[in-house]
Motif scaffolding. Structure first.
Motif, PDB file in Angstrom:
ATOM      1  N   ARG A 218       0.836  -1.206   0.000  1.00  0.00           N
ATOM      2  CA  ARG A 218       0.000   0.000   0.000  1.00  0.00           C
ATOM      3  C   ARG A 218       0.875   1.263   0.000  1.00  0.00           C
ATOM      4  NH1 ARG A 218      -2.359  -1.007   4.294  1.00  0.00           N
ATOM      5  NH2 ARG A 218      -4.071  -2.214   3.420  1.00  0.00           N
ATOM      6  N   ALA A 221       2.183   1.825  -3.431  1.00  0.00           N
ATOM      7  CA  ALA A 221       1.165   2.435  -4.291  1.00  0.00           C
ATOM      8  C   ALA A 221       1.021   3.921  -3.999  1.00  0.00           C
ATOM      9  CB  ALA A 221      -0.175   1.714  -4.101  1.00  0.00           C
ATOM     10  N   GLN A 222       1.165   4.302  -2.739  1.00  0.00           N
ATOM     11  CA  GLN A 222       1.132   5.721  -2.405  1.00  0.00           C
ATOM     12  C   GLN A 222       2.323   6.462  -3.007  1.00  0.00           C
ATOM     13  OE1 GLN A 222      -1.260   7.389  -0.985  1.00  0.00           O
ATOM     14  NE2 GLN A 222      -2.542   5.597  -0.560  1.00  0.00           N
ATOM     15  N   VAL A 225       1.333   7.148  -6.521  1.00  0.00           N
ATOM     16  CA  VAL A 225       0.412   8.293  -6.575  1.00  0.00           C
ATOM     17  C   VAL A 225       1.171   9.606  -6.385  1.00  0.00           C
ATOM     18  CG1 VAL A 225      -1.547   9.383  -5.429  1.00  0.00           C
ATOM     19  CG2 VAL A 225      -1.550   6.920  -5.822  1.00  0.00           C
ATOM     20  N   ASP A 228       2.994  10.484  -9.547  1.00  0.00           N
ATOM     21  CA  ASP A 228       2.096  11.085 -10.546  1.00  0.00           C
ATOM     22  C   ASP A 228       1.781  12.539 -10.203  1.00  0.00           C
ATOM     23  OD1 ASP A 228       2.062   8.718 -11.919  1.00  0.00           O
ATOM     24  OD2 ASP A 228       0.199   7.994 -11.014  1.00  0.00           O
ATOM     25  N   ASN A 229       1.628  12.821  -8.912  1.00  0.00           N
ATOM     26  CA  ASN A 229       1.380  14.212  -8.521  1.00  0.00           C
ATOM     27  C   ASN A 229       2.569  15.105  -8.862  1.00  0.00           C
ATOM     28  OD1 ASN A 229      -1.162  13.566  -7.522  1.00  0.00           O
ATOM     29  ND2 ASN A 229      -0.388  13.196  -5.444  1.00  0.00           N
ATOM     30  N   PRO A 349       7.445   6.342 -12.555  1.00  0.00           N
ATOM     31  CA  PRO A 349       6.673   5.766 -11.437  1.00  0.00           C
ATOM     32  C   PRO A 349       7.290   4.445 -10.988  1.00  0.00           C
ATOM     33  CG  PRO A 349       5.487   5.504 -13.507  1.00  0.00           C
ATOM     34  CD  PRO A 349       6.659   6.386 -13.808  1.00  0.00           C
TER      35      PRO A 349
END
Length: 393
Positions: A218, A221-222, A225, A228-229, A349
């Motif tokens: 998890r 995955a953060q 994210v 991507d930001n 990523p």
């Protein structure tokens, strides 16, 4: 002191009691739960695992005679990514509580055998071989008053010089009041409780490992994210630079975009730090050294229940599954906002299949760890306990 007599009060009480006795009793609502003796469940309880689990790594059904070989485990995890099932197997091998539960079960089995042996007949043998300096004799002529040398009868040997004595006994216990059988049943139930406790400890270990494992995935995955930001913020900064060069916006828009990039980069750093923290928690749960290198793989981590199709197999009618987007070009360096006219390269990523441990503890970590191992009171206490148990063995 005069006694007050009130005949009218006595009559009133008698009339009230008579009226209560003539009334019908109020109906009593039966309880929802039937009362009485609740029958106990019959048969032995289920002490088997409730779900399929991997076998512990290098662990038989007996307890460990020595501490787990952590160097071999570290060598295994440093060569390949560890899956969820392998992480559970390693934790079952290194976990102290699980090994202690297995040892408690062996003790309970031994006590059950001892209690059952009390019901069996026993044969005991005993031997005594005394050897004296000389035999003990008795002269019969002393009873008639004659001299010792004048007696024609030889002396009577009371206790010989070499006198071996062997005895054998057969004991058959008779349990009149059932105390011995009750003790055997009690020991057997304690053994069942020990087996159930093994399941409890094993389930707790599996739960802790899986929770820590999924926390790492998890957190990874953060990180994706947050990456991507950062890329989105960099794209907005690039647009702001181009618009500024074209003269359609002000310098303030570039500064605002740079602030957004810095905030996104800070969030990315926090997300990467959370991955390292969760990896450290996973190592601790698996019983590994926190400084050991650990890579995990998400292959086989998601287990679908029986009869349930995975999400990838469920497609919407009339629509085709989306094709995966090509990955961005690899860039090992972190992109940073630049002045107008500069080239901004987006970040790559991270992979969601494998999570790599790239945290550097620094040069002082080993020195501080050695100092703690030599000075911490709990370490010294554990070493004293180990020495005491060695003396006991």
């Amino acid at each position: 002191m005069p006694v007050l007599r009130t005949p009218w009060l006595v009559a009133a009480l008698l009339a009230t009691a008579s009226a209560w006795s003539q009334q019908e009793p109020l109906p009593v609502k039966p309880p929802d739960v039937p009362t009485g003796v609740v029958p106990l469940p019959q048969g032995p309880p289920n002490t088997a695992p409730q779900s399929s689990l991997p076998a512990p790594a290098q662990l038989s059904t007996r307890s460990l005679a020595w501490s787990p070989d952590l160097s071999a485990v570290k060598g295994f995890v440093s060569k390949q990514p560890v899956t969820l099932q392998q992480a559970v197997a390693i934790a079952l091998y290194t976990n102290r509580n699980f090994s202690a539960a297995i040892a408690n079960l062996q003790q309970a089995e031994g006590r059950t055998g001892e209690a059952r042996a009390e019901l069996n007949p026993s044969i005991t043998f005993n031997g005594n071989v005394p050897y004296y300096d000389k035999a003990t004799t008795f002269d019969t002529s002393a009873l008639s008053g004659g001299g010792i040398g004048n007696s024609s009868a030889p002396p009577f040997v009371v206790l010989p010089q070499f006198n071996p004595v062997f005895t054998a006994a057969l004991t058959l216990p008779i349990d009149l009041f059932g105390a011995t059988r009750s003790a055997a049943s009690q020991a057997q139930l304690n053994e069942v409780a020990a087996r159930i406790d093994i399941n409890r400890v094993r389930n707790q270990v599996v739960y802790d490992v899986k929770s820590a494992f999924f926390n790492v995935l998890r957190a990874q995955a953060q990180v994706a994210v947050a990456t991507d930001n950062v890329n989105n913020a960099l794209a907005r900064l690039d647009d702001a630079n181009k618009n500024y060069q074209a003269g359609t916006n002000s310098r303030f828009d570039i500064i605002t975009a740079q602030r957004d990039v810095a905030d996104a980069q800070q969030s990315l750093i926090v997300a990467k730090a959370q991955v390292s923290v969760n990896l450290a928690a996973l190592k601790n749960t698996m019983g590994l050294d926190i400084a050991s290198h650990l890579d995990i793989s998400s292959q086989g981590a998601v287990q679908q229940p029986e009869g349930v199709q995975p999400p990838s197999a469920v497609q919407t009618a009339g629509k085709s599954p989306e094709e995966p987007q090509p990955a961005a070009p690899v860039d090992k360096t972190n992109a940073s906002p630049k002045e107008p006219g500069g080239k901004i390269v987006p970040l790559t990523p991270p992979s969601l299949q494998n999570v790599s441990d790239d945290f550097d503890f620094g040069l002082e970590y080993r020195h501080l760890l050695d100092e703690a191992l030599h000075n911490r009171p709990e370490i010294l206490e554990a070493e004293a306990q180990v020495s005491a148990q060695h003396k006991g063995l």
